[in-house]
Design a protein around this motif. Structure first.
Motif, PDB file in Angstrom:
ATOM      1  N   ALA A  13       0.849  -1.186   0.000  1.00  0.00           N
ATOM      2  CA  ALA A  13       0.000   0.000   0.000  1.00  0.00           C
ATOM      3  C   ALA A  13       0.884   1.235   0.000  1.00  0.00           C
ATOM      4  N   ILE A  14       0.533   2.216  -0.842  1.00  0.00           N
ATOM      5  CA  ILE A  14       1.310   3.449  -0.942  1.00  0.00           C
ATOM      6  C   ILE A  14       0.588   4.518  -0.141  1.00  0.00           C
ATOM      7  N   ASP A  15       1.352   5.184   0.681  1.00  0.00           N
ATOM      8  CA  ASP A  15       0.789   6.217   1.528  1.00  0.00           C
ATOM      9  C   ASP A  15       0.857   7.556   0.776  1.00  0.00           C
ATOM     10  N   TYR A  16      -0.312   8.147   0.483  1.00  0.00           N
ATOM     11  CA  TYR A  16      -0.365   9.406  -0.260  1.00  0.00           C
ATOM     12  C   TYR A  16      -0.310  10.624   0.656  1.00  0.00           C
ATOM     13  N   ASP A  17      -0.283  10.434   1.882  1.00  0.00           N
ATOM     14  CA  ASP A  17      -0.242  11.552   2.826  1.00  0.00           C
ATOM     15  C   ASP A  17       1.183  12.013   3.081  1.00  0.00           C
ATOM     16  N   ASP A  18       2.074  11.660   2.179  1.00  0.00           N
ATOM     17  CA  ASP A  18       3.470  12.038   2.324  1.00  0.00           C
ATOM     18  C   ASP A  18       3.578  13.549   2.172  1.00  0.00           C
ATOM     19  N   ASP A  19       3.963  14.239   3.196  1.00  0.00           N
ATOM     20  CA  ASP A  19       4.021  15.701   3.183  1.00  0.00           C
ATOM     21  C   ASP A  19       5.389  16.128   2.684  1.00  0.00           C
ATOM     22  N   ASP A  20       5.391  16.712   1.451  1.00  0.00           N
ATOM     23  CA  ASP A  20       6.657  17.170   0.880  1.00  0.00           C
ATOM     24  C   ASP A  20       6.803  18.683   0.990  1.00  0.00           C
ATOM     25  N   VAL A  22       4.556  20.955   0.099  1.00  0.00           N
ATOM     26  CA  VAL A  22       3.830  21.701  -0.923  1.00  0.00           C
ATOM     27  C   VAL A  22       2.342  21.539  -0.666  1.00  0.00           C
ATOM     28  N   ASP A  23       1.629  22.665  -0.706  1.00  0.00           N
ATOM     29  CA  ASP A  23       0.186  22.610  -0.546  1.00  0.00           C
ATOM     30  C   ASP A  23      -0.450  22.531  -1.925  1.00  0.00           C
ATOM     31  N   TYR A  24      -1.121  21.470  -2.174  1.00  0.00           N
ATOM     32  CA  TYR A  24      -1.787  21.299  -3.464  1.00  0.00           C
ATOM     33  C   TYR A  24      -3.218  21.777  -3.339  1.00  0.00           C
ATOM     34  N   GLU A  25      -3.641  22.597  -4.327  1.00  0.00           N
ATOM     35  CA  GLU A  25      -4.997  23.110  -4.317  1.00  0.00           C
ATOM     36  C   GLU A  25      -5.710  22.632  -5.575  1.00  0.00           C
ATOM     37  N   GLU A  26      -6.983  22.526  -5.444  1.00  0.00           N
ATOM     38  CA  GLU A  26      -7.784  22.087  -6.582  1.00  0.00           C
ATOM     39  C   GLU A  26      -7.953  23.254  -7.560  1.00  0.00           C
ATOM     40  N   VAL A  27      -7.788  22.967  -8.866  1.00  0.00           N
ATOM     41  CA  VAL A  27      -7.925  23.989  -9.895  1.00  0.00           C
ATOM     42  C   VAL A  27      -9.291  23.819 -10.533  1.00  0.00           C
ATOM     43  N   LEU A  28     -10.045  24.918 -10.550  1.00  0.00           N
ATOM     44  CA  LEU A  28     -11.364  24.872 -11.160  1.00  0.00           C
ATOM     45  C   LEU A  28     -11.239  25.051 -12.665  1.00  0.00           C
ATOM     46  N   VAL A  29     -11.948  24.239 -13.408  1.00  0.00           N
ATOM     47  CA  VAL A  29     -11.911  24.322 -14.860  1.00  0.00           C
ATOM     48  C   VAL A  29     -13.076  25.182 -15.316  1.00  0.00           C
ATOM     49  N   ASP A  30     -12.760  26.232 -16.089  1.00  0.00           N
ATOM     50  CA  ASP A  30     -13.773  27.143 -16.612  1.00  0.00           C
ATOM     51  C   ASP A  30     -14.281  26.575 -17.931  1.00  0.00           C
ATOM     52  N   ASP A  31     -15.595  26.517 -18.076  1.00  0.00           N
ATOM     53  CA  ASP A  31     -16.173  25.953 -19.298  1.00  0.00           C
ATOM     54  C   ASP A  31     -15.871  26.830 -20.514  1.00  0.00           C
ATOM     55  N   ASN A  32     -15.732  28.120 -20.348  1.00  0.00           N
ATOM     56  CA  ASN A  32     -15.495  29.037 -21.457  1.00  0.00           C
ATOM     57  C   ASN A  32     -14.020  29.366 -21.610  1.00  0.00           C
ATOM     58  N   PHE A  33     -13.151  28.540 -21.103  1.00  0.00           N
ATOM     59  CA  PHE A  33     -11.718  28.803 -21.152  1.00  0.00           C
ATOM     60  C   PHE A  33     -11.236  28.840 -22.598  1.00  0.00           C
ATOM     61  N   GLY A  34     -10.562  29.925 -22.989  1.00  0.00           N
ATOM     62  CA  GLY A  34      -9.991  30.033 -24.333  1.00  0.00           C
ATOM     63  C   GLY A  34     -10.938  30.631 -25.348  1.00  0.00           C
TER      64      GLY A  34
END
Length: 192
Positions: A13-20, A22-34
């Motif tokens: 089992a791989i532990d994903y709670d490895d704190d390196d 860096v704070d990762y934040e969720e990026v919102l995808v805009d429907d009208n992007f571009g």
């Protein structure tokens, strides 16, 4: 496969709670992007990035970046270079070899004065430039003469075709008029 080479699979089992750190934040995808910016391609993106880099370096140094401008300075030719260029232009390679041999021989012996190696006067280089311009204009005139000759031949050909069709049309009109006269005569003859 040998019996000595055995492989075992083990579930890990791989532990994903490895704190390196860096704070990762969720990026919102805009429907009208571009769509609001229009069509973008790689060249546009690269140009935009380059411009932003220029602005960033300009603001860091406190100066505005200028595009480098090219300048052409014309240096006067020395006599031996002038003669060499002339011999190369005239495709006189054996004479060029003889000149170079004798010239360097005289230089080694110290037989050349300052007057012999001075800069060619501007009038000679200007004459050479004008001669090159005359040659290029002559070739252009020859090309234009050929084009005019071709156009003249085409004009004569089209004129002959026009005359042929005009004569054919006149002949057809005459035949039509003759037939109309014959039809009228026949109608008058049948009525009587």
């Amino acid at each position: 496969m040998d019996a000595d080479q055995s492989f075992y699979l083990e579930q890990v089992a791989i532990d994903y709670d490895d704190d390196d750190g860096v704070d990762y934040e969720e990026v919102l995808v805009d429907d009208n992007f571009g769509e609001s910016e229009g069509e973008e391609d790689l060249d546009t993106v690269l140009r935009t990035v380059a411009e932003s880099e220029k602005q960033k370096t300009a603001t860091q140094t406190g100066k505005t970046a200028r595009a480098p401008t090219a300048s052409l300075t014309e240096r006067a030719e020395v006599v031996d270079d002038f003669v060499r260029n002339f011999l190369v232009k005239m495709n006189m390679l054996r004479t060029l070899d003889c000149l170079q041999t004798e010239w360097y021989e005289m230089q080694e012996k110290g037989l050349l004065n300052e007057e012999d190696t001075r800069i060619v006067p501007d009038i000679y280089t200007r004459n050479q430039q004008l001669d090159n311009e005359v040659k290029s204009l002559r070739t252009e005139v020859n090309k234009l003469r050929e084009a005019a000759h071709d156009a003249r031949q085409m004009y004569v050909k089209l004129k002959k075709e026009r005359d042929f069709h005009r004569m054919h049309h006149k002949r057809v009109v005459q035949e039509k008029n003759k037939l109309v006269v014959d039809i009228r005569r026949e109608k008058q003859h049948t009525w009587q």
